[in-house]
Scaffold this active site. Structure first.
Site, short mmCIF file in Angstrom:
data_model
loop_
_atom_site.label_atom_id
_atom_site.label_comp_id
_atom_site.label_asym_id
_atom_site.label_seq_id
_atom_site.Cartn_x
_atom_site.Cartn_y
_atom_site.Cartn_z
CG ASP A 58 -3.84 27.51 -11.98
OD1 ASP A 58 -3.28 26.79 -12.72
OD2 ASP A 58 -4.69 26.99 -11.39
CG ASP A 131 -7.19 7.01 -8.27
OD1 ASP A 131 -7.43 6.32 -7.62
OD2 ASP A 131 -5.80 7.48 -8.60
CG ASP A 232 -6.11 5.26 -3.44
OD1 ASP A 232 -4.83 5.03 -3.84
OD2 ASP A 232 -6.13 5.58 -2.26
CD GLU A 286 -2.67 1.92 -4.32
OE1 GLU A 286 -1.51 2.27 -4.22
OE2 GLU A 286 -3.69 2.21 -3.58
CG HIS A 353 0.28 8.16 -8.67
ND1 HIS A 353 -0.28 6.86 -8.88
CD2 HIS A 353 -0.44 8.31 -7.38
CE1 HIS A 353 -1.36 6.36 -8.10
NE2 HIS A 353 -1.28 7.16 -7.06
CG ASP A 354 1.58 5.88 -5.04
OD1 ASP A 354 1.84 7.10 -4.54
OD2 ASP A 354 0.49 5.25 -4.97
#
Length: 582
Positions: A58, A131, A232, A286, A353-354
């Site tokens: 997908d 997370d 987070d 974070e 990822h940031d």
């Protein structure tokens, strides 16, 4: 050259020749050793789930895809996996807008799939870090749907509101919304607060019912077998509910005005007692405030709050193409290591990822240097005191993807920043240059498994374009090459796992003014390791002390090391770890 020799000799002799009976030093090392634990000694690997491996065609990565690659994860030697959110979500912010904290978004699979994946990791000695996104929820969460229906609803106070009859709410900056941090709801005749996107209303942590909801969610996952939590945006969770006026331009010092309110520590202590202690899990938030003391107040063991500080000072240095100096880089890492040498613990990372890709920000992505510079950076990451966090693909040297026009972006943060720059009359050409370099979309491209269609990530149409260099940079090719980035990474992880000196050993910076080579030692229980890292694309010389001899070379990303009468010449991006003796 003679001045450099004096500097290096003095620093190294100070480290090596100090009195072995130094009671202060022995005490410091005892503190570190006595507080040893698995999450300090581990190596964490971060997976962005929708980009890791697609099992059903997908175009989105999923749990079964991760299960297909469990043997690969085991081969890396990593001991922990942190996975970005996979909860039910409308995906405005790729899952950081949660609509149900106890359910899984169908694109990733079922709860049974999650449990099978978790069991597969556990059987391979890999622990799992979840997370948790609880500074805010999605506006599609049932809590917010009810809260926004009426001021009398029991969930209204789960969020922050400003009644319209009080006039315009005080300005609050939104990181993702250029129009600001308040949005109006007609049914309540009130504005709700959102620090991030409009679709991410901030939860009201000052409400004890909200806090208990969060603790119950964490307990739900701890009972599933989750070993730790990454919190987070948690430094923003506590708000001043009087909503005072902030001075004009306050958003330029965002952390000062929006983060680390004193009440946050009360909530973390409450969380520790409710979740961390009884379930024997750890947590990392974070962000770590704006000062070293802020970080200590979060993670020192006697505080009974969090366990690991995760700060951004060094990644912030490389957010623009202007770059940084190696001296600045060394100063930051050395400052934080010194501050946490006796109490507290750090997460050591260079990408996630940031942020854009490791090699583009701190190394050299040019084909002739990509391999050696990534090897050098991974050597550094895995040689420092603290828990190393490696982002998927950095064990291969995956690079940024070229996206020069805004129409190619889907990230809510990038689109919001573009609109803000446009509204403010900014230089959009310069903005796009910087965005192309630092956008977090660079780090979210599909994992490059082989040189087949879509890099082996998916048989369907990937949700994000695969980097064109996948034919050269992929797991299959590097697995067979003993000198690859991948196999160097495996060697480094193995060295760290087998040598506690790499975890708990004292750190001593050498030749701090050298702006080409990063040199330091790690010492523990009579052992001493010397780490030499050339951060340049040319040869760099450093003077090796005559008072020391290399007993063994443990890591070298080249076939040799030039040592001519005590002057070591490091090749471009060479990384060497040596055992020393008197």
């Amino acid at each position: 050259m003679k001045n450099l020799i004096i500097v290096v000799l003095t620093i190294i002799c100070t480290t090596a020749c100090k009195d072995k009976e130094d009671k202060t030093e022995l005490k410091d090392q005892t503190i570190n050793i006595e507080s040893k634990t698995w999450w300090k000694e581990g190596v964490l690997y971060q997976i962005y789930p929708q980009s890791f491996k697609d099992s059903d065609g997908d175009g989105f990565g999923d749990f079964k895809g991760v299960m297909e690659k469990l043997d690969y994860l085991e081969s890396l030697g990593i001991t922990m996996v942190w996975m970005n959110p996979f909860f039910e979500s409308p995906l405005v912010d790729n899952g950081y807008d949660v609509s149900n904290y106890r359910a899984i978004h169908p694109r990733y699979g079922t709860m049974e799939d999650f449990e099978n994946m978790l069991a597969g990791m556990k059987s391979r000695g890999i622990k799992f870090v979840l997370d948790v996104v609880v500074n805010h929820s999605s506006n599609e969460h049932d809590w917010f749907k009810q809260a926004s229906s009426s001021r009398e609803n029991e969930y209204y106070n789960y969020y922050h509101w400003w009644p319209a009859e009080k006039g315009e709410p005080p300005h609050r900056h939104s990181l993702f919304d250029p129009e600001g941090g308040w949005d109006y709801v007609e049914a309540t005749n009130a504005y709700y607060l959102h620090t991030f996107a409009e679709a991410q209303p901030d939860l009201n942590w000052e409400n004890p019912n909200v806090r208990q909801e969060v603790y119950d969610i964490m307990k739900f996952w701890a009972k599933k077998g989750v070993d730790g939590f990454r919190m987070d945006a948690f430094q923003f969770a506590s708000k001043d509910t009087s909503y005072p006026e902030f001075p004009e331009g306050h958003e330029k010092d965002f952390i000062k005005w929006y983060a680390m309110r004193p009440q946050l520590h009360e909530y973390l202590n409450e969380m520790y007692k409710e979740v961390m202690e009884p379930y024997n899990v750890f947590a990392v938030a974070e962000g770590a405030g704006t000062t070293l003391q802020d970080a200590h107040d979060l993670v020192d063991e006697d505080r009974k709050e969090l366990q690991t500080a995760y700060h951004f000072e060094y990644v912030d240095m490389a957010r623009t193409t202007e770059g940084y100096t190696l001296k600045q880089f060394k100063e930051v890492f050395t400052k934080w290591d010194k501050a946490f040498s006796e109490k507290g613990w750090l997460a050591i990372f260079l990408s996630n990822h940031d942020n854009s890709r490791l090699v583009n920000r701190f190394g050299n992505p040019r084909p002739e240097f990509r391999t050696v510079s990534t090897q050098m950076l991974n050597t550094f990451l895995l040689s420092m005191r603290g828990t190393p966090y490696t982002y998927y693909g950095d064990e291969l040297g995956m690079t940024n993807i070229d996206m020069p026009t805004i129409k190619e972006y889907v990230d809510v943060a990038a689109l919001g920043e573009y609109q803000r720059a446009k509204a403010n009359g900014g230089d959009l050409d310069e903005f796009m240059k910087q965005l192309n370099y630092n956008s977090r979309e660079n780090s979210r491209t599909p994992m490059q498994w082989n040189d087949e269609k879509n890099a082996g990530f998916s048989t369907g149409n990937p949700w994000k374009k695969v980097n064109e260099n996948f034919t050269n940079i992929n797991v299959a090719a590097q697995d067979k090459d003993p000198n690859s980035v991948l196999n160097h990474f495996r060697k480094m992880v193995k060295l760290r796992n087998e040598n506690k000196i790499m975890v708990y050993g004292d750190y001593q910076l050498l030749d701090e003014d050298n702006n080409e080579t990063y040199a330091f030692t790690r010492t523990l229980d009579g052992r001493e390791l010397l780490i030499l890292l050339n951060f340049t694309d040319h040869d760099s010389k450093i003077d090796f002390p005559e008072t020391k001899k290399i007993e063994a070379t443990l890591i070298n990303n080249y076939n040799s090391l030039s040592n001519n009468n005590g002057i070591v010449t490091l090749k471009p991006y060479q990384a060497v770890i040596s055992e020393l003796n008197e």
